[in-house]
Design a protein around this motif. Structure first.
Motif, PDB file in Angstrom:
ATOM      1  N   HIS A  50       0.883  -1.164   0.000  1.00  0.00           N
ATOM      2  CA  HIS A  50       0.000   0.000   0.000  1.00  0.00           C
ATOM      3  C   HIS A  50       0.923   1.217   0.000  1.00  0.00           C
ATOM      4  O   HIS A  50       1.565   1.500   1.017  1.00  0.00           O
ATOM      5  N   HIS A  51       1.019   1.880  -1.135  1.00  0.00           N
ATOM      6  CA  HIS A  51       2.007   2.938  -1.316  1.00  0.00           C
ATOM      7  C   HIS A  51       1.362   4.212  -1.822  1.00  0.00           C
ATOM      8  O   HIS A  51       0.171   4.248  -2.142  1.00  0.00           O
ATOM      9  N   SER A  52       2.181   5.239  -1.887  1.00  0.00           N
ATOM     10  CA  SER A  52       1.772   6.506  -2.498  1.00  0.00           C
ATOM     11  C   SER A  52       2.783   6.823  -3.586  1.00  0.00           C
ATOM     12  O   SER A  52       3.977   6.532  -3.450  1.00  0.00           O
ATOM     13  N   VAL A  53       2.294   7.411  -4.677  1.00  0.00           N
ATOM     14  CA  VAL A  53       3.174   7.801  -5.782  1.00  0.00           C
ATOM     15  C   VAL A  53       2.992   9.283  -6.073  1.00  0.00           C
ATOM     16  O   VAL A  53       1.962   9.871  -5.756  1.00  0.00           O
ATOM     17  N   GLY A  54       4.026   9.864  -6.673  1.00  0.00           N
ATOM     18  CA  GLY A  54       3.955  11.257  -7.077  1.00  0.00           C
ATOM     19  C   GLY A  54       4.626  12.197  -6.102  1.00  0.00           C
ATOM     20  O   GLY A  54       5.070  11.798  -5.030  1.00  0.00           O
ATOM     21  N   PRO A  55       4.688  13.461  -6.478  1.00  0.00           N
ATOM     22  CA  PRO A  55       5.314  14.469  -5.612  1.00  0.00           C
ATOM     23  C   PRO A  55       4.338  14.974  -4.552  1.00  0.00           C
ATOM     24  O   PRO A  55       3.141  15.097  -4.807  1.00  0.00           O
ATOM     25  N   TRP A  56       4.841  15.272  -3.381  1.00  0.00           N
ATOM     26  CA  TRP A  56       4.026  15.851  -2.331  1.00  0.00           C
ATOM     27  C   TRP A  56       3.688  17.279  -2.717  1.00  0.00           C
ATOM     28  O   TRP A  56       4.523  17.964  -3.286  1.00  0.00           O
ATOM     29  N   PRO A  57       2.500  17.774  -2.561  1.00  0.00           N
ATOM     30  CA  PRO A  57       1.351  17.192  -1.861  1.00  0.00           C
ATOM     31  C   PRO A  57       0.371  16.501  -2.804  1.00  0.00           C
ATOM     32  O   PRO A  57      -0.751  16.225  -2.420  1.00  0.00           O
ATOM     33  N   LEU A  58       0.778  16.236  -4.034  1.00  0.00           N
ATOM     34  CA  LEU A  58      -0.116  15.630  -5.031  1.00  0.00           C
ATOM     35  C   LEU A  58       0.000  14.110  -5.041  1.00  0.00           C
ATOM     36  O   LEU A  58       0.005  13.496  -6.099  1.00  0.00           O
ATOM     37  N   LEU A  59       0.084  13.508  -3.888  1.00  0.00           N
ATOM     38  CA  LEU A  59       0.267  12.060  -3.776  1.00  0.00           C
ATOM     39  C   LEU A  59      -1.002  11.297  -4.137  1.00  0.00           C
ATOM     40  O   LEU A  59      -2.106  11.740  -3.846  1.00  0.00           O
ATOM     41  N   ILE A  60      -0.797  10.152  -4.768  1.00  0.00           N
ATOM     42  CA  ILE A  60      -1.879   9.236  -5.100  1.00  0.00           C
ATOM     43  C   ILE A  60      -1.659   7.974  -4.282  1.00  0.00           C
ATOM     44  O   ILE A  60      -0.593   7.354  -4.367  1.00  0.00           O
TER      45      ILE A  60
END
Length: 144
Positions: A50-60
């Protein structure tokens, strides 16, 4: 489909140790930003990261699921990052004595990435996975 190969100065067992530690996934996978949870059975078939991708703060926030696993030899994943899409990623380890030839294949399955013409898509995936293999090698070779 995009395929990359790199020779690691580490054994398949040392590379597999890194692949088996879901918590380090964002360290070597280009685009992964953070790990939120790792199923206790990782990397068994059906287990998820269970992860997040993308640059902060636009995380998915999304998941990556194991669809095939042969310990010490290969790992096939269904990587998700909606609304960007889904891809199937296979990592194969070929033993060359004390070294390992690591192959990574990635194929977009759905979403906008699957609509990009294959020659253009292949170039960007090969570039990204060259860096992914470089990062994975640093970790595995550091443990060697």
């Amino acid at each position: 489909m995009a395929e990359n190969t790199r020779l690691f100065h580490a054994t398949p067992e040392q590379v597999w140790d890194v692949l088996s530690d879901g918590w380090v996934y964002p360290v070597w996978v280009v685009g992964a930003a953070r790990m939120r949870e790792v199923d206790d059975t990782w990397p068994a078939v059906g287990s998820k990261l269970h992860h997040s991708v993308g640059p902060w703060p636009l995380l998915i926030d999304d998941t990556t699921e194991v669809i095939a696993s042969t310990p010490g030899r290969s790992l096939t994943l269904r990587a998700r990052a909606w609304p960007i899409g889904e891809a199937e990623v296979t990592i194969r380890l070929d033993s060359l004595g004390a070294e390992t030839e690591v192959h990574i294949e990635e194929e977009p399955l759905s979403g906008p990435g699957a609509l990009i013409p294959p020659p253009v898509r292949g170039m960007s995936l090969r570039w990204r996975n060259t860096e992914t293999l470089r990062r994975l090698a640093y970790i595995a070779e550091g443990k060697a």
